[in-house]
Design a protein around this motif. Structure first.
Motif, PDB file in Angstrom:
ATOM      1  N   ASN A  99       0.824  -1.220   0.000  1.00 12.19           N
ATOM      2  CA  ASN A  99       0.000   0.000   0.000  1.00 12.19           C
ATOM      3  C   ASN A  99       0.849   1.257   0.000  1.00 12.19           C
ATOM      4  O   ASN A  99       0.486   2.275  -0.581  1.00 12.19           O
ATOM      5  CB  ASN A  99      -0.934  -0.009   1.215  1.00 12.19           C
TER       6      ASN A  99
ATOM      7  N   SER B  20     -11.602   1.208  -9.676  1.00  7.57           N
ATOM      8  CA  SER B  20     -10.709   1.480  -8.549  1.00  7.57           C
ATOM      9  C   SER B  20      -9.584   0.437  -8.588  1.00  7.57           C
ATOM     10  O   SER B  20      -9.381  -0.238  -9.605  1.00  7.57           O
ATOM     11  CB  SER B  20     -11.480   1.438  -7.235  1.00  7.57           C
ATOM     12  N   ASP B  21      -8.895   0.285  -7.442  1.00  5.45           N
ATOM     13  CA  ASP B  21      -7.783  -0.654  -7.354  1.00  5.45           C
ATOM     14  C   ASP B  21      -8.294  -1.976  -6.792  1.00  5.45           C
ATOM     15  O   ASP B  21      -8.638  -2.067  -5.602  1.00  5.45           O
ATOM     16  CB  ASP B  21      -6.699  -0.063  -6.442  1.00  5.45           C
TER      17      ASP B  21
ATOM     18  N   ILE C 103      -1.746   3.436  -7.394  1.00  6.57           N
ATOM     19  CA  ILE C 103      -3.134   2.971  -7.463  1.00  6.57           C
ATOM     20  C   ILE C 103      -3.478   2.613  -8.909  1.00  6.57           C
ATOM     21  O   ILE C 103      -3.181   3.359  -9.838  1.00  6.57           O
ATOM     22  CB  ILE C 103      -4.090   4.059  -6.951  1.00  6.57           C
ATOM     23  N   LYS C 104      -4.126   1.453  -9.063  1.00  2.00           N
ATOM     24  CA  LYS C 104      -4.612   1.049 -10.379  1.00  2.00           C
ATOM     25  C   LYS C 104      -6.074   1.483 -10.550  1.00  2.00           C
ATOM     26  O   LYS C 104      -6.805   1.622  -9.573  1.00  2.00           O
ATOM     27  CB  LYS C 104      -4.505  -0.474 -10.534  1.00  2.00           C
ATOM     28  N   HIS C 105      -6.477   1.674 -11.796  1.00  2.00           N
ATOM     29  CA  HIS C 105      -7.865   2.047 -12.090  1.00  2.00           C
ATOM     30  C   HIS C 105      -8.455   0.986 -13.009  1.00  2.00           C
ATOM     31  O   HIS C 105      -8.307   1.050 -14.229  1.00  2.00           O
ATOM     32  CB  HIS C 105      -7.938   3.424 -12.745  1.00  2.00           C
ATOM     33  N   GLU C 106      -9.076  -0.004 -12.381  1.00  2.00           N
ATOM     34  CA  GLU C 106      -9.680  -1.093 -13.139  1.00  2.00           C
ATOM     35  C   GLU C 106     -11.130  -1.274 -12.722  1.00  2.00           C
ATOM     36  O   GLU C 106     -11.535  -0.866 -11.630  1.00  2.00           O
ATOM     37  CB  GLU C 106      -8.895  -2.387 -12.895  1.00  2.00           C
TER      38      GLU C 106
ATOM     39  N   ARG D 139      -6.245  -3.480  -3.638  1.00  2.00           N
ATOM     40  CA  ARG D 139      -6.511  -2.770  -2.376  1.00  2.00           C
ATOM     41  C   ARG D 139      -7.952  -2.993  -1.914  1.00  2.00           C
ATOM     42  O   ARG D 139      -8.215  -3.068  -0.709  1.00  2.00           O
ATOM     43  CB  ARG D 139      -6.214  -1.269  -2.545  1.00  2.00           C
TER      44      ARG D 139
ATOM     45  N   MET E  53      -6.824   5.389  -1.492  1.00  2.84           N
ATOM     46  CA  MET E  53      -7.805   5.365  -2.582  1.00  2.84           C
ATOM     47  C   MET E  53      -8.744   6.573  -2.524  1.00  2.84           C
ATOM     48  O   MET E  53      -9.753   6.624  -3.205  1.00  2.84           O
ATOM     49  CB  MET E  53      -8.618   4.068  -2.508  1.00  2.84           C
TER      50      MET E  53
END
Length: 615
Positions: free
Chosen positions: A448, A494-495, A453-456, A498, A581
């Motif tokens: 963390n 969002s991720d 941060i991924k955006h999926e 996480r 996030m």
């Protein structure tokens, strides 16, 4: 009866008899035109009476000489009285009385009265000329001249040469306009038109005039009306022109310096203001005004008093600080304000202002926003504290299961009973799982902190199912019934890694701290996704959390009881993940009844930045 402009509005029969006229002929005419006047001398005298009443607004009585129907001179006594209503002038009342018969047999008295009238007229007609010569001193350094408004020409100059021009070149208004600076012509004309039309007796205006050598001089033109007509229109204007080029240049230089200073203090994010010894603001920039307007709803302008402008909660402290500066002290303080529930820190420097005699005339104050610096400082302090705690607790929590395993292995080596050895092996398994759980928490914490941060697209069904599957081997997990409700009206990005950490930690807590006294332990998971954002609720009927611990449960390594066998990192990591996030997590709980966690995220779209909305 007349209106305020001395125009006849009513006349009775007796008046028409004296004035040898009729009502229809007189109504609507200036009063001076309806008199049967002997000659110009008497006309001037009569005019002066009306001008005096018009100017003073006081009733006056006098005798005038008129002609009767036989063209004989008669003596008429008149009383001119202003008429007011609610304090406002409405017009004038004029009462006539023929007193010629009263003077019959008193020829000498009649002639004396007539002579006095003529003498008064001569005196009145000379007053203007006398006042001119009394006012226009030949040695005056200023240019003085008189304008005849009706003729639109100059009737008097105190010099034969003006700005290099012969005075005859400037006898007309067109001659004067021709030498006014082109940028000032419109303003000068507007000023004169307004001055002529209004009732003001004097005014002034500054503008530029081109001299004979084509250089411009700044002049101050002061002008006064010295003669008006019966209807109060200006006839003669006295003008006094002073050359103010040096003064104007000094003013322009000062304005340029002030403009540069203003630009300097305006083009900074620092708050700048100054006060005089009476605590009145002598300067303040937009940054200072805006911060007080937005924070305290105070609108502060130059000239306002510091004590009158500030909110009550600041007055005492600020008065003390400014007073120290006005006593000659230079110092710096830290100041905090709260704007929209966010703390802002300022470093404020106070300095006295001295004049050339080394007397204190005020104080200047500079305030710099150091919020970011304070945040960094607080973050460093927090990080160092967490690092110290982390090293201590991590070493303890890593070694504790290992020591337990080593001890159990030694016992197993000497234990002869097979069933007892199985018991000890179960305890070894439990210690190893605890160690594994702690290492997993450390891994999540590390991820963390350092991973972007991924955006999926988030599949809540899959994430929750996988979390439940991973936790089914926890102790007593089979007793807990997990109910899931997902209401999703739009896609949510969002991720996913996480998001899985959040569900796994909160569901793990619900299983771990189930209430053994409850026949049917359960966990309710609700997910609501709308066009605004995402709201996640996880509620259990477990043992709950005592109220005094609610504000500590998200701290690193916090355990509410000694019976807690977790790492103390789970909720801390959960909160860190949620905030990473850009979400918000809250908790409510009652000891013995259960706990409710609520998480809110703003809507995220694929390949786009976060939309900061409150869900």
């Amino acid at each position: 009866m007349t209106d305020t402009s001395m125009v006849v509005r009513y006349m009775n029969k007796a008046a028409t008899n004296i004035l040898l006229s009729n009502t229809e002929h007189c109504i609507g005419k200036p009063v001076i035109e309806v008199y049967t006047i002997v000659n110009e001398v008497h006309q001037s005298l009569l005019l002066s009476h009306f001008q005096s009443v018009s100017k003073t607004r006081l009733a006056q009585e006098n005798n005038v000489v008129l002609l009767n129907s036989q063209q004989q001179e008669i003596l008429v006594h008149q009383r001119i009285k202003p008429l007011f209503e609610d304090g406002e002038l409405q017009g004038y009342q004029i009462i006539f009385k023929n007193i010629t018969k009263e003077r019959n047999g008193q020829k000498e008295d009649f002639e004396s009265t007539k002579t006095n009238c003529i003498s008064s007229t001569k005196l009145q007609s000379n007053i203007v000329e006398h006042s001119r010569f009394l006012s226009l001193a030949a040695k005056s350094p200023d240019l003085i001249y008189i304008i005849d408004i009706q003729k639109r020409s100059v009737v008097y100059f105190n010099r034969s040469e003006l700005f290099g021009y012969n005075s005859k070149e400037l006898e007309t208004s067109d001659g004067w306009i021709a030498i006014v600076h082109p940028d000032d012509i419109k303003r000068v004309k507007a000023h004169w038109n307004k001055f002529i039309k209004t009732a003001q007796d004097s005014e002034s205006i500054a503008y530029r005039i081109k001299s004979k050598n084509n250089e411009y001089e700044w002049v101050l033109n002061r002008h006064s009306i010295i003669e008006r007509s019966i209807d109060h229109q200006p006839l003669m204007i006295l003008l006094n022109i002073t050359i103010i080029t040096e003064q104007k240049n000094a003013e322009l230089t000062l304005k340029e310096s002030e403009a540069r200073l203003l630009a300097l203090i305006e083009n900074t994010h620092d708050l700048i203001w100054s006060i005089d010894t009476d605590y009145n603001f002598t300067a303040l920039n937009s940054a200072f005004k805006n911060i007080f307007k937005n924070t305290y709803k105070c609108i502060i302008n130059k000239g306002d008093n510091l004590l009158d402008s500030l909110p009550e909660k600041l007055k005492i402290e600020w008065l003390q600080l400014h007073r120290r500066a006005l006593k000659g002290e230079c110092f710096m303080v830290d100041f905090k304000i709260i704007k929209k529930k966010i703390e802002h820190y300022f470093e404020v420097e106070f300095n006295p202002i001295y004049n050339t005699l080394q007397e204190i005339t005020g104080a200047s104050i500079f305030a710099r926003d150091v919020t970011q610096r304070k945040k960094v400082e607080h973050e460093i302090i927090r990080t160092n504290f967490e690092l110290d705690s982390f090293v201590y607790r991590a070493s303890h929590d890593l070694r504790a299961p290992l020591r337990s395993v080593l001890g159990l292995i030694n016992i197993i080596k000497t234990e002869e009973k097979a069933d007892q050895r199985l018991t000890y092996l179960g305890l070894v398994d439990k210690s190893i799982n605890k160690l594994d759980s702690f290492i997993a928490d450390l891994t999540n914490f590390s991820r963390n902190s350092r991973l972007e941060i991924k955006h999926e697209k988030i599949d809540f069904h899959q994430i929750i199912e996988e979390s439940v599957e991973n936790l089914k081997y926890m102790e007593h997990a089979d007793r807990v019934k997990i109910k899931v409700t997902i209401s999703q009206k739009t896609e949510f990005y969002s991720d996913p890694v996480r998001m899985a950490i959040i569900f796994q930690n909160l569901l793990s807590n619900a299983i771990k701290y189930q209430n053994p006294r409850v026949a049917k332990p359960e966990v309710l998971v609700k997910v609501l996704v709308t066009s605004v954002g995402c709201n996640i609720g996880i509620e259990d009927n477990g043992v709950g959390i005592k109220e005094q611990y609610l504000n500590q449960i998200f701290n690193m390594f916090f355990r509410a009881t000694n019976d807690s066998y977790g790492s103390g990192l789970g909720l801390y990591i959960t909160k860190q993940v949620v905030e990473k996030m850009r979400g918000v997590i809250s908790v409510s709980s009652s000891a013995g009844l259960g706990t409710m966690f609520n998480i809110k995220f703003s809507l995220r779209k694929s390949n786009s930045k976060t939309v900061n909305l409150d869900v």
